[in-house]
Design a protein around this motif. Structure first.
Motif, mmCIF file in Angstrom:
data_model
loop_
_atom_site.group_PDB
_atom_site.id
_atom_site.type_symbol
_atom_site.label_atom_id
_atom_site.label_comp_id
_atom_site.label_asym_id
_atom_site.label_seq_id
_atom_site.Cartn_x
_atom_site.Cartn_y
_atom_site.Cartn_z
ATOM 1 N N ARG A 8 -15.448 -104.515 22.351
ATOM 2 C CA ARG A 8 -16.144 -104.932 23.559
ATOM 3 C C ARG A 8 -17.474 -105.613 23.212
ATOM 4 N NH1 ARG A 8 -17.632 -100.340 27.365
ATOM 5 N NH2 ARG A 8 -15.411 -99.960 27.203
ATOM 6 N N ARG A 9 -18.196 -105.081 22.213
ATOM 7 C CA ARG A 9 -19.450 -105.684 21.794
ATOM 8 C C ARG A 9 -19.235 -107.067 21.182
ATOM 9 N NH1 ARG A 9 -21.559 -101.617 18.193
ATOM 10 N NH2 ARG A 9 -21.087 -99.897 19.550
ATOM 11 N N GLN A 10 -18.138 -107.240 20.432
ATOM 12 C CA GLN A 10 -17.854 -108.538 19.842
ATOM 13 C C GLN A 10 -17.527 -109.590 20.883
ATOM 14 O OE1 GLN A 10 -14.724 -108.016 17.014
ATOM 15 N NE2 GLN A 10 -16.087 -107.357 15.375
ATOM 16 N N SER A 11 -16.874 -109.182 21.953
ATOM 17 C CA SER A 11 -16.469 -110.144 22.968
ATOM 18 C C SER A 11 -17.630 -110.577 23.862
ATOM 19 C CB SER A 11 -15.349 -109.566 23.837
ATOM 20 O OG SER A 11 -15.841 -108.515 24.636
ATOM 21 N N GLN A 12 -18.729 -109.837 23.856
ATOM 22 C CA GLN A 12 -19.869 -110.197 24.715
ATOM 23 C C GLN A 12 -20.758 -111.228 24.096
ATOM 24 O OE1 GLN A 12 -21.917 -106.607 25.723
ATOM 25 N NE2 GLN A 12 -20.382 -106.013 27.227
#
Length: 57
Positions: free
Chosen positions: A53-57
């Motif tokens: 989720r952090r990578q996609s933001q």
């Protein structure tokens, strides 16, 4: 996290829980180890989801 990866973590987690339930009646140490493995597996699923989720933001 993709649906396939979520399903994978869920199925393996349930398999570990099932193995823990069976091991309770046979060997306490094995059941304790499997319970710890189950908690680690579920925790790693949450960690993986947070990282993705952090990578996609």
């Amino acid at each position: 996290m993709s649906k396939q990866m979520s399903l994978f973590f869920a199925v393996i987690g349930v398999a570990f829980m099932f193995a823990t339930a069976i091991a309770i009646s046979h060997n306490g140490w094995l059941a304790s180890g499997l319970a710890l493995l189950t908690l680690v597996w579920i925790g790693s699923g949450f960690v993986m989801r947070a990282r993705l989720r952090r990578q996609s933001q």
